[in-house]
Design a protein around this motif. Structure first.
Motif, PDB file in Angstrom:
ATOM      1  N   GLY A  95      -2.696   6.893 -14.988  1.00  0.00           N
ATOM      2  CA  GLY A  95      -3.028   8.279 -14.675  1.00  0.00           C
ATOM      3  C   GLY A  95      -4.243   8.470 -13.795  1.00  0.00           C
ATOM      4  N   TYR A  96      -4.787   7.394 -13.263  1.00  0.00           N
ATOM      5  CA  TYR A  96      -5.958   7.515 -12.402  1.00  0.00           C
ATOM      6  C   TYR A  96      -5.629   8.175 -11.065  1.00  0.00           C
ATOM      7  N   VAL A  97      -4.414   7.936 -10.577  1.00  0.00           N
ATOM      8  CA  VAL A  97      -4.030   8.446  -9.259  1.00  0.00           C
ATOM      9  C   VAL A  97      -2.723   9.222  -9.389  1.00  0.00           C
ATOM     10  N   PRO A  98      -2.710  10.509  -9.044  1.00  0.00           N
ATOM     11  CA  PRO A  98      -1.457  11.270  -9.068  1.00  0.00           C
ATOM     12  C   PRO A  98      -0.482  10.758  -7.999  1.00  0.00           C
ATOM     13  N   LEU A  99       0.793  10.987  -8.226  1.00  0.00           N
ATOM     14  CA  LEU A  99       1.829  10.463  -7.334  1.00  0.00           C
ATOM     15  C   LEU A  99       1.670  10.967  -5.900  1.00  0.00           C
ATOM     16  N   GLY A 100       1.399  12.248  -5.722  1.00  0.00           N
ATOM     17  CA  GLY A 100       1.225  12.792  -4.379  1.00  0.00           C
ATOM     18  C   GLY A 100       0.073  12.145  -3.632  1.00  0.00           C
ATOM     19  N   TRP A 122       1.098   8.518  -2.557  1.00  0.00           N
ATOM     20  CA  TRP A 122       1.956   8.470  -1.379  1.00  0.00           C
ATOM     21  C   TRP A 122       1.207   8.877  -0.121  1.00  0.00           C
ATOM     22  N   ARG A 123       0.325   9.846  -0.228  1.00  0.00           N
ATOM     23  CA  ARG A 123      -0.446  10.296   0.934  1.00  0.00           C
ATOM     24  C   ARG A 123      -1.386   9.190   1.418  1.00  0.00           C
ATOM     25  N   VAL A 124      -2.128   8.613   0.501  1.00  0.00           N
ATOM     26  CA  VAL A 124      -3.052   7.532   0.869  1.00  0.00           C
ATOM     27  C   VAL A 124      -2.273   6.305   1.341  1.00  0.00           C
ATOM     28  N   THR A 128       0.806  -1.218   0.000  1.00  0.00           N
ATOM     29  CA  THR A 128       0.000   0.000   0.000  1.00  0.00           C
ATOM     30  C   THR A 128       0.837   1.265   0.000  1.00  0.00           C
ATOM     31  N   LEU A 129       2.125   1.131   0.273  1.00  0.00           N
ATOM     32  CA  LEU A 129       2.931   2.322   0.503  1.00  0.00           C
ATOM     33  C   LEU A 129       3.386   3.010  -0.784  1.00  0.00           C
ATOM     34  N   THR A 130       3.850   2.275  -1.765  1.00  0.00           N
ATOM     35  CA  THR A 130       4.452   2.899  -2.946  1.00  0.00           C
ATOM     36  C   THR A 130       3.735   2.526  -4.234  1.00  0.00           C
ATOM     37  N   HIS A 131       4.001   3.290  -5.273  1.00  0.00           N
ATOM     38  CA  HIS A 131       3.365   3.061  -6.568  1.00  0.00           C
ATOM     39  C   HIS A 131       4.116   2.029  -7.409  1.00  0.00           C
ATOM     40  N   TYR A 132       5.156   1.433  -6.881  1.00  0.00           N
ATOM     41  CA  TYR A 132       5.917   0.417  -7.624  1.00  0.00           C
ATOM     42  C   TYR A 132       6.119  -0.854  -6.804  1.00  0.00           C
TER      43      TYR A 132
END
Length: 74
Positions: free
Chosen positions: A38-43, A46-48, A22-26
Motif C-alpha cells: 500500500g505504499y504506492v497507489p496503482l495510478g 503506472w504514471r511513474v 519499471t513499467l508495471t506493478h507485477y
C-alpha cells in the motif's frame, strides 16, 4: 547461437528487462510486495513507470545511436 551474437543479445535482454521492471506493478518479484503493502497507489505506479520507461528509451536511443556512430555502424 554464433559467438558474435552473444553480447548484443545479452545487452538487448538487459535493456528490455530494465524497461519492463519499471513499467508495471507485477513485472518483478519485489514489485508485488511494494505495491501490495500500500505504499504506492496503482495510478502513481503506472504514471511513474511510464515516465521512467520513456526516460530509459530516450537514454537508450541517444547513447545507442552515439555508440553506433562511434563504431561506424550508423
Amino acid at each position: 547461437m554464433p559467438p558474435d551474437y552473444v553480447i548484443p543479445i545479452l545487452l538487448l535482454m538487459v535493456a528490455g528487462s530494465s524497461i519492463m521492471m519499471t513499467l508495471t506493478h507485477y513485472a518483478t518479484g519485489t514489485s508485488p510486495i511494494i505495491f501490495g503493502s500500500g505504499y504506492v497507489p496503482l495510478g502513481t505506479w503506472w504514471r511513474v513507470g511510464f515516465i521512467t520507461c520513456v526516460g530509459e528509451l530516450i537514454i537508450y536511443a541517444v547513447l545507442g545511436t552515439t555508440w553506433w556512430r562511434i563504431l561506424g555502424l550508423g
